[in-house]
Write a protein that holds these residues in place. Structure first.
Motif, mmCIF file in Angstrom:
data_model
loop_
_atom_site.group_PDB
_atom_site.id
_atom_site.type_symbol
_atom_site.label_atom_id
_atom_site.label_comp_id
_atom_site.label_asym_id
_atom_site.label_seq_id
_atom_site.Cartn_x
_atom_site.Cartn_y
_atom_site.Cartn_z
ATOM 1 N N GLU A 1 7.037 3.145 -13.234
ATOM 2 C CA GLU A 1 6.012 3.606 -14.177
ATOM 3 C C GLU A 1 5.087 4.626 -13.515
ATOM 4 O OE1 GLU A 1 4.137 -0.018 -15.523
ATOM 5 O OE2 GLU A 1 5.368 -0.039 -17.347
ATOM 6 N N GLU A 2 4.715 4.390 -12.258
ATOM 7 C CA GLU A 2 3.860 5.348 -11.549
ATOM 8 C C GLU A 2 4.580 6.694 -11.381
ATOM 9 O OE1 GLU A 2 2.350 3.797 -7.888
ATOM 10 O OE2 GLU A 2 1.389 2.056 -8.825
ATOM 11 N N TYR A 3 5.857 6.633 -11.075
ATOM 12 C CA TYR A 3 6.672 7.846 -10.918
ATOM 13 C C TYR A 3 6.673 8.660 -12.215
ATOM 14 C CZ TYR A 3 11.060 10.544 -10.412
ATOM 15 O OH TYR A 3 12.014 11.544 -10.377
ATOM 16 N N ASP A 4 6.911 7.993 -13.335
ATOM 17 C CA ASP A 4 6.965 8.688 -14.629
ATOM 18 C C ASP A 4 5.599 9.275 -14.999
ATOM 19 O OD1 ASP A 4 9.628 8.040 -14.860
ATOM 20 O OD2 ASP A 4 9.253 6.215 -16.044
ATOM 21 N N LYS A 5 4.547 8.510 -14.791
ATOM 22 C CA LYS A 5 3.210 8.982 -15.183
ATOM 23 C C LYS A 5 2.705 10.083 -14.271
ATOM 24 C CE LYS A 5 1.986 4.707 -17.537
ATOM 25 N NZ LYS A 5 1.206 3.453 -17.511
ATOM 26 N N ALA A 6 3.093 10.052 -13.005
ATOM 27 C CA ALA A 6 2.721 11.146 -12.095
ATOM 28 C C ALA A 6 3.402 12.439 -12.523
ATOM 29 C CB ALA A 6 3.101 10.785 -10.656
ATOM 30 N N ARG A 7 4.642 12.363 -12.987
ATOM 31 C CA ARG A 7 5.333 13.552 -13.504
ATOM 32 C C ARG A 7 4.611 14.103 -14.742
ATOM 33 N NH1 ARG A 7 10.000 15.693 -12.019
ATOM 34 N NH2 ARG A 7 11.457 14.591 -10.642
ATOM 35 N N PHE B 1 -4.834 8.071 -4.436
ATOM 36 C CA PHE B 1 -6.082 8.520 -5.059
ATOM 37 C C PHE B 1 -5.826 9.001 -6.484
ATOM 38 C CE2 PHE B 1 -9.467 11.475 -6.087
ATOM 39 C CZ PHE B 1 -10.600 10.816 -5.615
ATOM 40 N N ILE B 2 -4.773 9.799 -6.658
ATOM 41 C CA ILE B 2 -4.446 10.319 -7.992
ATOM 42 C C ILE B 2 -4.130 9.175 -8.949
ATOM 43 C CG2 ILE B 2 -2.734 11.643 -9.298
ATOM 44 C CD1 ILE B 2 -2.485 13.459 -6.777
ATOM 45 N N ALA B 3 -3.296 8.227 -8.489
ATOM 46 C CA ALA B 3 -2.916 7.107 -9.347
ATOM 47 C C ALA B 3 -4.128 6.262 -9.732
ATOM 48 C CB ALA B 3 -1.874 6.242 -8.644
ATOM 49 N N THR B 4 -5.093 6.164 -8.819
ATOM 50 C CA THR B 4 -6.287 5.352 -9.084
ATOM 51 C C THR B 4 -7.199 6.028 -10.100
ATOM 52 O OG1 THR B 4 -6.194 4.393 -6.849
ATOM 53 C CG2 THR B 4 -8.288 4.238 -8.039
ATOM 54 N N ILE B 5 -7.538 7.297 -9.864
ATOM 55 C CA ILE B 5 -8.501 7.960 -10.769
ATOM 56 C C ILE B 5 -7.882 8.285 -12.126
ATOM 57 C CG2 ILE B 5 -9.890 8.902 -8.888
ATOM 58 C CD1 ILE B 5 -8.594 11.644 -9.583
ATOM 59 N N MET B 6 -6.560 8.462 -12.154
ATOM 60 C CA MET B 6 -5.889 8.726 -13.427
ATOM 61 C C MET B 6 -5.461 7.435 -14.134
ATOM 62 S SD MET B 6 -6.014 11.866 -14.012
ATOM 63 C CE MET B 6 -7.284 12.610 -13.002
ATOM 64 N N LYS B 7 -5.785 6.312 -13.466
ATOM 65 C CA LYS B 7 -5.611 4.987 -14.060
ATOM 66 C C LYS B 7 -4.152 4.648 -14.379
ATOM 67 C CE LYS B 7 -10.277 4.516 -15.979
ATOM 68 N NZ LYS B 7 -10.878 5.493 -15.065
ATOM 69 N N PHE B 8 -3.236 5.057 -13.501
ATOM 70 C CA PHE B 8 -1.861 4.578 -13.694
ATOM 71 C C PHE B 8 -1.339 3.826 -12.462
ATOM 72 C CE2 PHE B 8 -1.176 9.153 -12.523
ATOM 73 C CZ PHE B 8 -0.434 8.989 -11.344
ATOM 74 N N LYS B 9 -2.250 3.428 -11.571
ATOM 75 C CA LYS B 9 -1.846 2.615 -10.424
ATOM 76 C C LYS B 9 -1.603 1.184 -10.888
ATOM 77 C CE LYS B 9 -3.275 1.056 -5.828
ATOM 78 N NZ LYS B 9 -4.324 1.115 -4.772
ATOM 79 N N GLY B 10 -0.448 0.646 -10.558
ATOM 80 C CA GLY B 10 -0.096 -0.700 -10.992
ATOM 81 C C GLY B 10 -0.448 -1.764 -9.967
ATOM 82 N N VAL B 11 -0.062 -3.004 -10.285
ATOM 83 C CA VAL B 11 -0.254 -4.135 -9.368
ATOM 84 C C VAL B 11 0.885 -4.135 -8.362
ATOM 85 C CG1 VAL B 11 -0.404 -6.642 -9.177
ATOM 86 C CG2 VAL B 11 -1.439 -5.465 -11.137
ATOM 87 N N GLU C 1 0.834 -1.199 0.000
ATOM 88 C CA GLU C 1 0.000 0.000 0.000
ATOM 89 C C GLU C 1 0.871 1.252 0.000
ATOM 90 O OE1 GLU C 1 -3.207 0.162 -0.250
ATOM 91 O OE2 GLU C 1 -3.682 -1.969 -0.067
ATOM 92 N N SER C 2 0.392 2.283 -0.670
ATOM 93 C CA SER C 2 1.099 3.561 -0.684
ATOM 94 C C SER C 2 1.014 4.224 0.687
ATOM 95 C CB SER C 2 0.496 4.481 -1.747
ATOM 96 O OG SER C 2 1.005 5.787 -1.613
ATOM 97 N N GLU C 3 2.083 4.920 1.063
ATOM 98 C CA GLU C 3 2.077 5.682 2.312
ATOM 99 C C GLU C 3 1.298 6.979 2.175
ATOM 100 O OE1 GLU C 3 3.505 5.343 5.631
ATOM 101 O OE2 GLU C 3 3.171 3.320 4.855
ATOM 102 N N SER C 4 0.944 7.340 0.960
ATOM 103 C CA SER C 4 0.287 8.617 0.701
ATOM 104 C C SER C 4 -1.145 8.401 0.222
ATOM 105 C CB SER C 4 1.061 9.416 -0.358
ATOM 106 O OG SER C 4 0.294 10.520 -0.805
#
Length: 781
Positions: free
Chosen positions: A753-759, A652-662, A644-647
């Protein structure tokens, strides 16, 4: 005769078309009446459990009793008499070798039926004994006479006299147990309290619980090997069936899905079945737990004694006679959550023979509950949804309203609005709002807004043509703003029920009534909430939300109306208390209400601060240390953990923007320094000694003492491990852990991948803040 002897004999002379597990279920199908109300109690068991019944493993008393009560003797006799002549003859010969006077009436079908029913009665009475072949002529000695007078359990008490193996006899097996009268007052009081209930639809008079309850399905996972699980299903849930799986249960489900209703069902069913299963159910709401309790026994006893327990509970707990229903793990204040986990662990160690059932929303971490199996409460199927609508009494004066809604639900509504129709609470609200709006919105916050309008008009409808103002003297729209502030304040304080004093403190601190110079009192506010709007109800001298989802919705409404400059502080609050707010829909609804403002005043500053720190320090590695500082992984045949993410905000951002991975990992090296638990597989033959073991892999620390010390098995081989490491450990010693570094820095690794897509998402947000031109309408985009 044991049930295992009986079914083995019948299976031997069956047609051989069925596997053992299937034949066992089939055998009871042929015994039980053909009626919709008569459900085979063995349908929910898995094949490995059913096959154990061929090995002198007795079935549960309650299952035997249920099957016995539904028997159709003619149906079973017809099945036996329908076997081939040769099979009938062989079967009769084998039974007569064991029971000389078997089939005296020369009708094999009815003789087998009588024997089957006798076996089930003996299981229920606790008098089952194996058959012994007839031996030499009877011994007429005095010792033999004593043995013949007592068929169970005395023949084995004195092996030096009888020649039989030593059999240890307990008081319970001799019928020396605590009297049921000791608990009669408590059971009656508990049943009286919980057998009726008020709901959103039935807000004025409590209704019998089972008049409208529809039981959800439960599923749970059983580890079957490396990253391999068998998903098992329980359709007709009872405490007895759960106990066949494990004595340590966590039931998870989203808001409104029916967790507390399931717990109430388990309580009432256990009271009804108490003479059979002999488990004393204790319902323990967890929302009142705090640090003032010395231990969990004190807290449990308080709930028990309040309903007339009146006896030494520790004695009952020590006997392993309790079903402990801990309702609402997610309602414990976050400040004392760790304290509760510690006290529960000590309590469960001391009283491990009892059955523990805990309910919780699913977004919590259950790592600390390592002895518990997680059972997931499933959304309603279409048939369950229709069944609920059929049971609900709604507008009996206008039955066509419910009929039209039911038809739409059956035709297409269940499919097109599954988020609502699969949830019992939301489905009930849909029915209530259908008369006025005739359609269901796709957004959750609009759905709750319409529900509030329906409740306010329901209040007006009770007044006839005259629409009287609320006790607070304001309109329903303005009252919603009062209630929104109340919900926001209590939500931030993690409060879900209130005394009169609590209400007074909150109401006097609220600013919305002060804006109106309102003369309304706390009593007026309570009266409107409970009696007029049905948003809350009173029970046991406390006020509760009709459902917590109303608190979440109105809290989101209040936050959505705050000044833009304050939205950042609201985002910070969610970030600080992620363990609490991961579990509900408040932030989701807030985002749906004002998505552009949340992006500009919450997401943008959050991501800017995050990546500014990454740029100033160690880039991607700083991101890992802040967002995913600990990584758990597994190898071999072991249970898997999802990281689980500490944040809260990043998740939430990764989930709604659909870039949260497994977030389940198996690719890291097997590093001994990082092992957190080892998993083993016990010998299959151990199932003969322990009916609770089904051949699954278990943690090495959970291997029973008896496995090696009494049963004589060797120490089991480790077949899998769980691991955990800190990002900081890897970063500070990159050379030693070069294999870990290579995996983490791979551009296709989930977190990278999450790091790159969040940027990339941050760049899009920044671009939105830059006007494309000086045209007035471009500024509005």
């Amino acid at each position: 005769m044991l049930l295992s002897e009986f079914v083995n004999t019948l299976y031997k002379y069956s047609d051989g078309s069925r596997k053992k597990a299937d034949y066992f279920v089939f055998l009871f199908d042929t015994l039980i009446k053909d009626s919709p109300e008569c459900i085979n109690p063995f349908y929910d068991l898995q094949a490995d459990t059913l096959e154990r019944y061929y090995k002198e493993t007795s079935v549960a008393k309650t299952k035997a009793h249920k099957a016995r009560g539904m028997a159709d003797i003619h149906k079973f006799a017809k099945h036996i008499n329908g076997l081939s002549d040769s099979n009938q003859l062989s079967m009769e010969t084998e039974f007569k070798n064991l029971i000389p006077d078997f089939n005296k009436d020369d009708n094999l079908g009815y003789a087998c039926t009588d024997l089957f029913l006798q076996i089930l009665d003996e299981i229920y009475d606790g008098t089952s004994v194996p058959c012994k072949k007839p031996s030499a002529p009877a011994d007429n000695s005095s010792h033999a006479q004593v043995r013949n007078n007592f068929s169970f359990p005395f023949p084995d008490v004195a092996p030096e006299l009888t020649g039989d193996p030593l059999f240890i006899v307990t008081g319970a097996e001799l019928g020396i147990t605590r009297s049921d009268d000791d608990f009669s007052e408590y059971l009656e009081n508990t049943q009286e309290k919980y057998q009726t209930i008020k709901t959103l639809l039935y807000s004025e008079v409590p209704r019998p619980f089972y008049d409208f309850y529809v039981c959800n399905t439960l599923t749970y996972k059983v580890n079957k090997g490396r990253n391999s699980y068998e998903l098992r299903t329980i359709n007709h849930v009872t405490a007895d069936i759960l106990g066949d799986c494990t004595n340590f249960v966590i039931i998870t489900g989203t808001g409104g899905l029916g967790k507390s209703m399931m717990m109430r069902h388990l309580l009432l069913d256990c009271i009804e079945q108490y003479p059979i299963i002999e488990k004393l159910p204790i319902f323990i709401p967890l929302k009142d737990f705090d640090s003032s309790y010395d231990d969990l026994t004190e807290y449990v006893y308080e709930k028990f004694d309040a309903l007339g327990g009146g006896i030494d509970l520790e004695d009952v707990l020590s006997e392993g006679k309790c079903l402990l229903l801990f309702d609402g793990l997610d309602e414990i204040h976050s400040d004392v959550r760790k304290l509760f986990e510690k006290k529960l662990d000590i309590f469960a160690d001391k009283y491990s023979n009892n059955m523990f059932v805990i309910s919780s929303r699913p977004a919590m971490s259950f790592v600390a509950f390592n002895r518990f199996t997680v059972f997931e409460l499933q959304p309603f199927t279409k048939s369950q949804a229709l069944s609920l609508i059929d049971k609900l009494e709604f507008r009996p004066d206008e039955p066509t309203i419910k009929a039209v809604f039911r038809k739409k639900l059956d035709d297409d509504l269940y499919r097109t609005h599954r988020e609502f129709t699969e949830n019992p609470l939301l489905l009930t609200i849909m029915l209530m709002t259908f008369e006025q709006f005739a359609e269901v919105p796709s957004k959750m916050h609009i759905f709750y807004r319409e529900a509030y309008l329906t409740l306010s008009q329901k209040h007006d409808a009770t007044k006839g043509a005259y629409k009287r103002a609320l006790c607070t003297g304001v309109t329903a729209d303005r009252f919603s703003e009062y209630f929104s502030e109340f919900c926001a304040r209590t939500y931030c304080d993690e409060r879900f029920d209130f005394t009169d004093e609590d209400f007074d403190r909150y109401f006097t601190s609220m600013t919305e009534p002060k804006k109106d110079n309102s003369p309304a009192t706390t009593t007026d506010f309570i009266t409107d909430l409970v009696a007029n709007m049905c948003l809350m109800y009173q029970e046991s001298r406390k006020y509760h939300f009709t459902h917590r989802s109303f608190q979440e919705y109105f809290c989101a409404v209040y936050f959505s109306k705050q000044k833009d400059k304050n939205l950042g502080a609201i985002g910070d609050m969610f970030e600080r208390k992620k363990s609490r707010f991961n579990q509900d829909k408040t932030f989701n609804m807030l985002y749906d209400m004002i998505p552009e403002k949340i992006e500009e005043y919450v997401f943008l500053p959050y991501l800017q601060a995050l990546f500014d720190e990454c740029n100033a320090k160690d880039g991607y590695w700083t991101f890992l240390q802040k967002i995913y500082p600990t990584i758990e992984y597994d190898c071999g045949d072991s249970a898997s953990s999802e990281n689980e993410s500490e944040s809260f905000l990043f998740n939430f951002i990764a989930t709604i923007m659909k870039f949260k991975g497994v977030h389940i990992f198996t690719e890291f090296p097997e590093e001994d320094n990082f092992i957190t638990s080892e998993w083993v597989q016990l010998d299959d033959d151990y199932m003969q000694f322990d009916s609770d073991y089904h051949g699954d892999t278990i943690e090495k620390d959970d291997v029973p003492w008896e496995y090696t010390h009494e049963c004589g098995f060797d120490d089991p081989e480790v077949v899998g491990c769980n691991y955990s490491f800190e990002i900081e450990t890897i970063f500070n010693d990159r050379e030693t852990y070069s294999d870990f570094v290579a995996i983490l820095e791979d551009e296709y690794f989930t977190y990278h991948e999450e790091y790159d897509k969040a940027r990339e998402y941050l760049e899009k947000l920044l671009e939105k803040q830059t006007p494309k031109s000086q045209n007035l309408f471009d500024l509005f985009q």
